[in-house]
Scaffold this active site. Sequence first.
Site, PDB file in Angstrom:
ATOM      1  N   TYR A   1      19.845  29.013  -2.626  1.00 63.21           N
ATOM      2  CA  TYR A   1      18.437  28.608  -2.636  1.00 63.21           C
ATOM      3  C   TYR A   1      18.406  27.116  -2.938  1.00 63.21           C
ATOM      4  O   TYR A   1      18.484  26.687  -4.087  1.00 63.21           O
ATOM      5  CB  TYR A   1      17.650  29.400  -3.673  1.00 63.21           C
ATOM      6  CG  TYR A   1      16.223  28.938  -3.834  1.00 63.21           C
ATOM      7  CD1 TYR A   1      15.397  28.752  -2.732  1.00 63.21           C
ATOM      8  CD2 TYR A   1      15.694  28.680  -5.099  1.00 63.21           C
ATOM      9  CE1 TYR A   1      14.097  28.321  -2.877  1.00 63.21           C
ATOM     10  CE2 TYR A   1      14.388  28.257  -5.261  1.00 63.21           C
ATOM     11  CZ  TYR A   1      13.597  28.074  -4.144  1.00 63.21           C
ATOM     12  OH  TYR A   1      12.296  27.633  -4.288  1.00 63.21           O
TER      13      TYR A   1
ATOM     14  N   ASP B   1      17.862  30.180   1.813  1.00 68.12           N
ATOM     15  CA  ASP B   1      16.769  29.232   2.033  1.00 68.12           C
ATOM     16  C   ASP B   1      17.312  27.839   1.728  1.00 68.12           C
ATOM     17  O   ASP B   1      17.452  27.458   0.566  1.00 68.12           O
ATOM     18  CB  ASP B   1      15.599  29.596   1.121  1.00 68.12           C
ATOM     19  CG  ASP B   1      14.440  28.619   1.241  1.00 68.12           C
ATOM     20  OD1 ASP B   1      14.490  27.739   2.125  1.00 68.12           O
ATOM     21  OD2 ASP B   1      13.490  28.738   0.448  1.00 68.12           O
TER      22      ASP B   1
ATOM     23  N   HIS C   1       8.065  33.859   3.184  1.00 67.44           N
ATOM     24  CA  HIS C   1       9.196  33.805   4.105  1.00 67.44           C
ATOM     25  C   HIS C   1       9.352  35.167   4.772  1.00 67.44           C
ATOM     26  O   HIS C   1       8.806  36.174   4.301  1.00 67.44           O
ATOM     27  CB  HIS C   1      10.498  33.454   3.373  1.00 67.44           C
ATOM     28  CG  HIS C   1      10.519  32.083   2.777  1.00 67.44           C
ATOM     29  ND1 HIS C   1      11.333  31.071   3.236  1.00 67.44           N
ATOM     30  CD2 HIS C   1       9.831  31.553   1.735  1.00 67.44           C
ATOM     31  CE1 HIS C   1      11.142  29.975   2.517  1.00 67.44           C
ATOM     32  NE2 HIS C   1      10.239  30.245   1.585  1.00 67.44           N
TER      33      HIS C   1
END
Length: 651
Positions: free
Chosen positions: A154, A193, A311
């Site tokens: 992330y 991500d 998302h």
Amino acid sequence: MRLTTWNVNGIRNPFSYQPWNTARTFPAMFDILGSDIVVMQELKIQRKDLRDDMVMLDGWDCYFSLPKHKKGYSGVGIYTRNATCAPIRAEEGLLGVLPSPSGVPYCELPEGQSIGGYPSAWQVAELGVDPAVLDAEGRCLVLEFPAFVLFGVYSPANSNGMRDDFRYGFICALDCRIRNLIRDGKRVVLVGDLNVSRDENDTASAVEDMRKSGITHEEYISSPNRRIFHQLLLGGEVAGERDEGREQGVLWDTTRGFHPDRKGMYTHWEQKINARPGNFGSRIDFVLVCESMRSWVKDANIQEGLLGSDHCPVYADFHDSVSWEGDEVKLVDKMSPPGAFQDGIRVRDWKVADVPPFSGKRLPEFDKRRSIKSMFAVPSMKKSQPSEPSPSTAPPSSSSAAPAPSDALRDIHAVTAVSDTGERAVPSASGVPASPPLKRKVSASVQGKPSKRQKPDAEASMSKGQQSLKGFFQKSKLSPVKTSPTNGADHVEKTQDTETPTTPRTPTAAQHEPETSTMRNNGSQTNAPLSGAEDASTPGSQFMSPTSAFSASPAQFSAKLAAVEENQKTWGALFSRPIAPLCEGHTEPCKTMQTKKKGSNQGRSFWMCARPLGPSGNKERGSQWRCPTFIWCSDWQARKGDEKEVVKEPG
């Protein structure tokens, strides 16, 4: 085998949406996703927030990298299906400076116990970021399977521009660690991500952003983080010469590889502007594999139809059989420790003791625990029954013989069994409670607790004053009238009234006077006029009792009813939601928003069209998307006040 990555924006956030809110369990979620490895980002929890339903999952193993200091911030988790895969090593952080479960930093563990590929001292110095701070935010999990090394990441976002150095240092450390592992001969898969898009095809607002900033395409793809990302990718577009040490790309973008010309393939949409219905978003979630694994991937795509976060999930499917050192092998054989599978068939059962020490099930707060399902799945131990002595060899007295374990157990249950009345039953001499059971007297030294709390007397509770909110608005009842001994007639009359309550009586003018209240005191009568001002101002006066309803004239009754209705309207208007204006383009109620941008208007509320933005990202006239209606809430309230004054002027 399927590998899925998903930024869930809170580990429990998806359970508020379909289809996850039906079962509301993680195994059910993973079955709907159809995945064998699920990588989640932005969990927004700390270690103390882990619960059994997150860790003790039947058929799944789990690993977490959570922030050490910030609460409700970042966090990465990886779930692996025990039936198809099991890692051999696991750790958190990119640089290996965090302590392992044994207390030694990962980068200092022996070669056979660490994953490897850690940046050198001079590579860490070039990052310009404190290594401990970089790894302490819970942004990276690293799992090693015999087939490949999996990175669940992330990456920091560039939300306010205050952490550009930290963001750049993180992606540089990621690039360095991946290249070191590939140089050591290991296969690498990077998912998560990454908070960076490739080019204009991956961002709906890219063209408008370039126009506002006055930059060209080359300048757009040459931003610091995007340049590092493009140099990491196979076929990445790099303006000018590549950086030293990054001469070749090493990872393949699976989603774009299977859909090279697809437009609008976005994985993230801004919730503040409701951009998802119009598909005005960006692609910042990726599944990247090294070049040697390119032939392993069967399919890759996004699942934009699955709600639950800002998302959407992104997945990659792998072939059942893959090329391994020139031979064709089953992928499951290389996804678990050696000896677990052979030719795609399991030959050794999965055990918690075989998982890496960093597993969530081996945390001290969850170690040596089982789920309820596994407790009932284990066969119960058979109790050994001692041989009973024959009648000829039995002792003459039962008190001298030692009781069997089963008899002792029955004695314990008999002693501890509590009857419905709260007293304990006494076992008989044979160990079986007598029928009916005897009640043991409570000794004087031991005072048993009552089974239930005694409720207070109803009459005592009613005499303590107001018992409900409704009682506040009702008129207080007059206290009983005390009569003097000389007033015998009145005393007899009241006695007769109380003795015959069922006899209906019609009120007379003498009993109920409209404008005066008669009070008796020691045989004397006093007339007290009622004040109209007091009657209208007190809350209790608006609720007319049946007695006053008979005495009021029609005009007075109508006036009081109108006052009550007007009072209700006033309170209703005070607590009701404001009436929304209609937008100009669709004549639909607007929605209210609040200004967040710093400046003179920060904190002000305004009305705008409730429809989502269109694919263009701009407000449009004459279309189904958001129109340019904009009204300050203060201006709308003033406009409403002017309209009321105009309406009242003719009257």
